[in-house]
Design an enzyme around this catalytic site. Sequence first.
Site, PDB file in Angstrom:
ATOM      1  N   HIS A  77       6.667  13.246  -6.967  1.00 22.24           N
ATOM      2  CA  HIS A  77       5.799  12.083  -7.133  1.00 22.24           C
ATOM      3  C   HIS A  77       6.315  10.891  -6.329  1.00 22.24           C
ATOM      4  O   HIS A  77       7.385  10.362  -6.633  1.00 22.24           O
ATOM      5  CB  HIS A  77       5.770  11.744  -8.628  1.00 22.24           C
ATOM      6  N   HIS A 109       1.885   2.435  -3.144  1.00 28.58           N
ATOM      7  CA  HIS A 109       1.149   2.690  -4.389  1.00 28.58           C
ATOM      8  C   HIS A 109       0.307   1.499  -4.846  1.00 28.58           C
ATOM      9  O   HIS A 109      -0.869   1.635  -5.166  1.00 28.58           O
ATOM     10  CB  HIS A 109       2.123   3.078  -5.507  1.00 28.58           C
ATOM     11  N   GLU A 122      -2.778  11.091  -2.073  1.00 31.22           N
ATOM     12  CA  GLU A 122      -3.678  10.413  -3.026  1.00 31.22           C
ATOM     13  C   GLU A 122      -4.310   9.200  -2.357  1.00 31.22           C
ATOM     14  O   GLU A 122      -3.614   8.257  -1.948  1.00 31.22           O
ATOM     15  CB  GLU A 122      -2.957   9.957  -4.299  1.00 31.22           C
TER      16      GLU A 122
HETATM   17  O1  G3P Z   1      -1.045  12.146  -8.511  1.00 29.75           O
HETATM   18  C1  G3P Z   1      -0.951  11.688  -9.795  1.00 29.75           C
HETATM   19  C2  G3P Z   1      -0.327  10.337  -9.911  1.00 29.75           C
HETATM   20  O2  G3P Z   1       0.310   9.984  -8.729  1.00 29.75           O
HETATM   21  C3  G3P Z   1      -1.348   9.340 -10.258  1.00 29.75           C
HETATM   22  O3  G3P Z   1      -0.823   8.172 -10.728  1.00 29.75           O
HETATM   23  O4  G3P Z   1      -0.486   5.771 -10.522  1.00 29.75           O
HETATM   24  O5  G3P Z   1       1.324   7.348  -9.912  1.00 29.75           O
HETATM   25  O6  G3P Z   1      -0.623   7.107  -8.454  1.00 29.75           O
HETATM   26  P1  G3P Z   1      -0.124   7.050  -9.856  1.00 29.75           P
HETATM   27 CA    CA Z   2      -0.156   8.731  -6.832  1.00 33.53          CA
END
Ligand code: G3P
Ligand code: CA
Length: 256
Positions: free
Chosen positions: A19, A61, A120
């Site tokens: 992540h 992010h 993402e």
């Molecule tokens: O891919 C799942 C996760 O990354 C979504 O939440 O807020 O960490 O981008 P966030």
């Molecule tokens: Ca993410």
Amino acid sequence: MALKPLKQISFKRPLIIAHRGYRAKYPENTLASFSAALDIGVKMIELDVMLTRDRKMVVIHDATLERTTDGHGQVNGYTLQELKALDAGSWFHPSFAGERLPELEEVLDLVSDRTLINIEIKSNAYEPHHPSDAIERQVVELVRRKKAHAFVLISSFEWKILDSVTSMETPPAIALISKYPAESDNVKHCIKLKAFSWHPNCRELTYDQVKTMREQGIRVFPYNVDSREEYQQMIQMDVDGVITSAPPLVSVLDPA
Ligand code: G3P
Ligand code: CA
């Protein structure tokens, strides 16, 4: 030889997905974080992308700069060149001073074919009229130019971004992210979009939701699986993989 698209690739379960890179030990969404994740052998890297003022793709992010850089204000209020001057490492630890916000292309070049990449597209980059340089169009075009179909999964909380991706020629595999797994629309959207996978919030997930998606042939990769306890819970629910900020904590991978 033509590369297989991601949809045709088989993988060992559970797939460990880093992540924002190896976020527990490195400044998130930086080349240092992605390199560290590659070094410990994760099978997929997750990152977040949005547009700059001059409509370039930058990996970060938040919509604002304060948390992960020494800048101030909105990411889309600055050009890429201006954002490149910021320090994206010191906030995490002084030893990472000088880390820069990467462009999406830099990350694709770093990772190349060494592992899978989950891109993402942030919801706040959504533009309802889908201009020709909309973020999802630029991402798909970059994947095409880099011949990276076999390695890339495009994910988003915003199903309309994914719908736009699937309407393009030779779209990469896609995944819907869901903060609230219980919403019935999640199943409907995943089926309609022919999603490769579904990425629900692990804290709200139930065994029945996993079963329903898997019965539809949709893989389940919950996110924020950051402790051993959460990992064990997810494995008991028979998920296909986990999105984690601490890959060695939840898997058999060796710590860096
Ligand atoms: O891919 C799942 C996760 O990354 C979504 O939440 O807020 O960490 O981008 P966030
Ligand atoms: Ca993410």
